[in-house]
Design an enzyme around this catalytic site. Structure first.
Site, PDB file in Angstrom:
ATOM      1  N   CYS A  93       0.774  -1.377   0.019  1.00 60.06           N
ATOM      2  CA  CYS A  93      -0.162  -0.015   0.178  1.00 60.06           C
ATOM      3  C   CYS A  93       0.820   1.259  -0.014  1.00 60.06           C
ATOM      4  O   CYS A  93       1.385   1.610  -1.005  1.00 60.06           O
ATOM      5  CB  CYS A  93      -1.197  -0.046   1.201  1.00 60.06           C
ATOM      6  SG  CYS A  93      -2.489   1.094   1.002  1.00 60.06           S
ATOM      7  N   HIS A 190      -3.672  -5.998   1.822  1.00 61.78           N
ATOM      8  CA  HIS A 190      -3.513  -6.072   3.391  1.00 61.78           C
ATOM      9  C   HIS A 190      -4.053  -7.485   3.730  1.00 61.78           C
ATOM     10  O   HIS A 190      -4.229  -8.236   2.955  1.00 61.78           O
ATOM     11  CB  HIS A 190      -4.059  -4.722   3.999  1.00 61.78           C
ATOM     12  CG  HIS A 190      -3.747  -3.510   3.910  1.00 61.78           C
ATOM     13  ND1 HIS A 190      -2.503  -3.035   4.363  1.00 61.78           N
ATOM     14  CD2 HIS A 190      -4.258  -2.498   3.243  1.00 61.78           C
ATOM     15  CE1 HIS A 190      -2.444  -1.752   4.018  1.00 61.78           C
ATOM     16  NE2 HIS A 190      -3.410  -1.390   3.257  1.00 61.78           N
TER      17      HIS A 190
END
Length: 238
Positions: A93, A190
């Site tokens: 990310c 994630h």
């Protein structure tokens, strides 16, 4: 055999949505496979280790990206050298974005990247949230949880981690998710991603062991719980 050196990059600022689980997975699986582990970390102001065998870093808010940017630029030459030398890296990310060329926020601020991955990111108008299944050539189906507003576009020198269908991934328009170059993988997944994707975890570990000058001899591990968790995640609606 010498210990395999695992470096956590900015664990204090860039480790949200369970990303520390990636570090735990790498160190645990190395031990289960019969290798010694030395766990290292680097936060702003620290001295970067002289040598590592694998690097892992997580996501963070825009404010966290701003906090680390000066230090990241300082250590960028060494990170690029490691990448060129084949050190495996997994960046999630926010660090995925900063391993590209730049991240342009919704407010117009430009946070420079370090050019490990040929990718540009711009802030989008909404958050892209939900379970995500990525079809990959090397790791089969990779499952994780995306939660980002950045829209990433890859250049010609990066290939995607995989492709998505009817989900967002890198930008929601070109069907790609993540980026790869050398042994570096960037992704929005994630979850954390590695506990549910042992095939991906062991690919990274194999490259780390090889970088350390050793031979990869994996043990036969029982990954049934990891596989079951991945199936549950893939079955849940976004």
């Amino acid at each position: 055999m010498s210990a395999i050196k695992v470096l956590q990059l900015y664990p204090r600022d860039m480790s949200i949505y369970g990303d520390r689980g990636n570090t735990l997975t790498l160190t645990k699986r190395l031990g289960w496979h019969g290798y010694e582990v030395e766990l290292l970390s680097h936060n702003p102001g620290d001295q970067l280790p002289e040598q590592v065998d694998i690097l892992v870093g997580g996501g963070g808010q825009d404010s966290a990206q701003e906090r680390i940017q000066d230090d990241l630029q300082k250590v960028a030459p060494q990170l690029r050298a490691w990448a060129s030398d084949g050190v495996p890296m997994l960046v999630i990310c926010g660090l995925y974005q900063l391993f590209g060329h730049e991240f342009r926020t919704v407010g117009g601020e430009v946070i420079p990247g370090i050019d490990v991955l040929d990718a540009h990111t711009v802030g989008g108008p909404k958050r892209l949230i939900g379970n995500l299944t990525v079809e990959t050539d090397d790791f089969g189906k990779v499952v994780g949880y995306e939660n980002h507003s950045g829209l990433t576009t890859l250049g010609s020198q990066a290939r995607p981690l995989g492709r998505v269908s009817g989900e967002w991934g890198n930008n929601g328009t070109d069907g790609t998710e993540g980026a790869r170059a050398h042994n570096v993988i960037g992704t929005y997944l994630h979850g954390s991603v590695l506990p549910k994707n042992p095939r991906l975890a062991d690919w990274l570990l194999a490259r780390a062991v090889e970088h350390a000058g050793q031979t990869w001899h994996p043990a036969e591990l029982d990954d049934s719980l990891a596989i079951a968790a991945a199936k549950v995640a893939m079955s849940r609606p976004r």
